[in-house]
Design a protein around this motif. Structure first.
Motif, PDB file in Angstrom:
ATOM      1  N   GLU A  45       3.604  -3.070 -29.119  1.00 46.42           N
ATOM      2  CA  GLU A  45       3.381  -1.891 -28.203  1.00 46.42           C
ATOM      3  C   GLU A  45       2.439  -0.829 -29.027  1.00 46.42           C
ATOM      4  O   GLU A  45       1.665  -0.286 -28.547  1.00 46.42           O
TER       5      GLU A  45
ATOM      6  N   GLU B 292      -1.238  -0.070 -27.646  1.00 44.41           N
ATOM      7  CA  GLU B 292      -1.224   1.142 -26.870  1.00 44.41           C
ATOM      8  C   GLU B 292      -1.658   2.423 -27.759  1.00 44.41           C
ATOM      9  O   GLU B 292      -2.353   3.350 -27.041  1.00 44.41           O
TER      10      GLU B 292
ATOM     11  N   ASN C 224      -6.132   3.544 -27.632  1.00 42.80           N
ATOM     12  CA  ASN C 224      -5.475   2.623 -26.937  1.00 42.80           C
ATOM     13  C   ASN C 224      -6.513   1.371 -26.695  1.00 42.80           C
ATOM     14  O   ASN C 224      -7.795   1.569 -26.609  1.00 42.80           O
TER      15      ASN C 224
END
Length: 283
Positions: free
Chosen positions: A169, A173, A220
């Motif tokens: 993540e 992200e 991101n």
């Protein structure tokens, strides 16, 4: 509004409106009574016995998962739950134990099974105090679209552990590579139990603090965050207190950070409500 209101909002579960979902001797969920009546129609997979729902499907994880997923497909067809891109969560009696079955992420609140995730406070500290990198969730997110979020957050999918989820993540992200995310410090776990339109969210959030370099700029790559802003913690706390700008569970993560780092202090009138209210014991 108050900080305590944010905590209460995430703990709106009413035991009188739910019954335990049992798999053998283990409780694996909290099934709201209206939802229990619906799954009770699938008598080959579930049974409703008084004030208890029981999973009847037997076999290994794959067999039980397939049986439960047939029920989920029926719920999707009835528009009671969404289907989430073939993303599934492990359902287990306790964290770290072998999963009993896998459940589509969109159906997790319907069955009230415990879900686990990671949240990262990406922070900087200088003479002016603490600042946090805050992301804005994309407008097409199924949960809390457009709300403000931690720099990194994500659910722990089936077959993954917290460390692997954290690394995945962080890269997707916020563009945080392995060398930097390895410096993230685990600081504990926050829990809440919240009634939603679909059912009950019984969530555990593993929290990490990451002191990011002054020249770091998050980026991101998975389309789930539309942008980032470095915000002073004092301004963030004021927005949490006075607005609904932040995703509901992110409020808890940031309040926990403020308590642990001495920004929210005992002389604040809400200190005890926050310091005690953030820590709900697991059953």
């Amino acid at each position: 509004m108050s900080f305590a209101d944010r905590i209460r909002h995430c703990n709106s579960y009413d035991p009188a409106r739910a019954m335990p979902l049992m798999a053998g001797a283990h409780r694996v969920g909290w099934l709201r009574r209206d939802n229990a009546a619906i799954v009770g129609r699938h008598r080959d997979v579930f049974a409703i016995d008084g004030n208890c729902a029981r999973l009847l499907a037997e076999g290994d994880c794959d067999c039980v998962s397939a049986a439960v997923d047939q029920v989920v497909e029926a719920l999707v067809a009835e528009r009671r739950v969404p289907k989430w891109r073939n993303e599934t969560f492990d359902v287990m009696p306790r964290w770290g134990q072998q999963p009993l079955f896998r459940l589509d992420r969109g159906a997790v609140p319907f069955f009230g099974v415990r879900a686990y995730g990671i949240h990262v406070n990406g922070y900087r500290r200088d003479a002016g105090g603490y600042s946090l990198w805050i992301g804005k969730r994309a407008s097409n997110k199924q949960v809390a679209p457009g709300k403000l979020d931690n720099i990194v957050a994500g659910g722990i999918g089936n077959g993954h552990n917290a460390a692997a989820t954290l690394a995945k993540e962080a890269e997707e992200e916020a563009g945080i590579g392995g060398g930097l995310i390895e410096r993230a410090v685990p600081t504990g776990a926050l829990t809440y139990c919240m009634e939603t339109k679909t059912g009950i969210r019984d969530d555990v959030m593993f929290v990490y603090d990451l002191d990011v370099p002054a020249d770091f700029q998050p980026a991101n790559s998975d389309g789930e965050i539309s942008g980032f802003e470095l915000m002073p913690l004092g301004d963030i706390l004021e927005r949490i207190r006075t607005t609904t700008d932040f995703k509901f569970n992110v409020n808890l993560v940031i309040l926990d950070f403020a308590v642990r780092h001495g920004v929210l202090r005992p002389d604040d009138a809400e200190y005890l409500a926050v310091a005690n209210g953030l820590h709900r014991p697991l059953d």
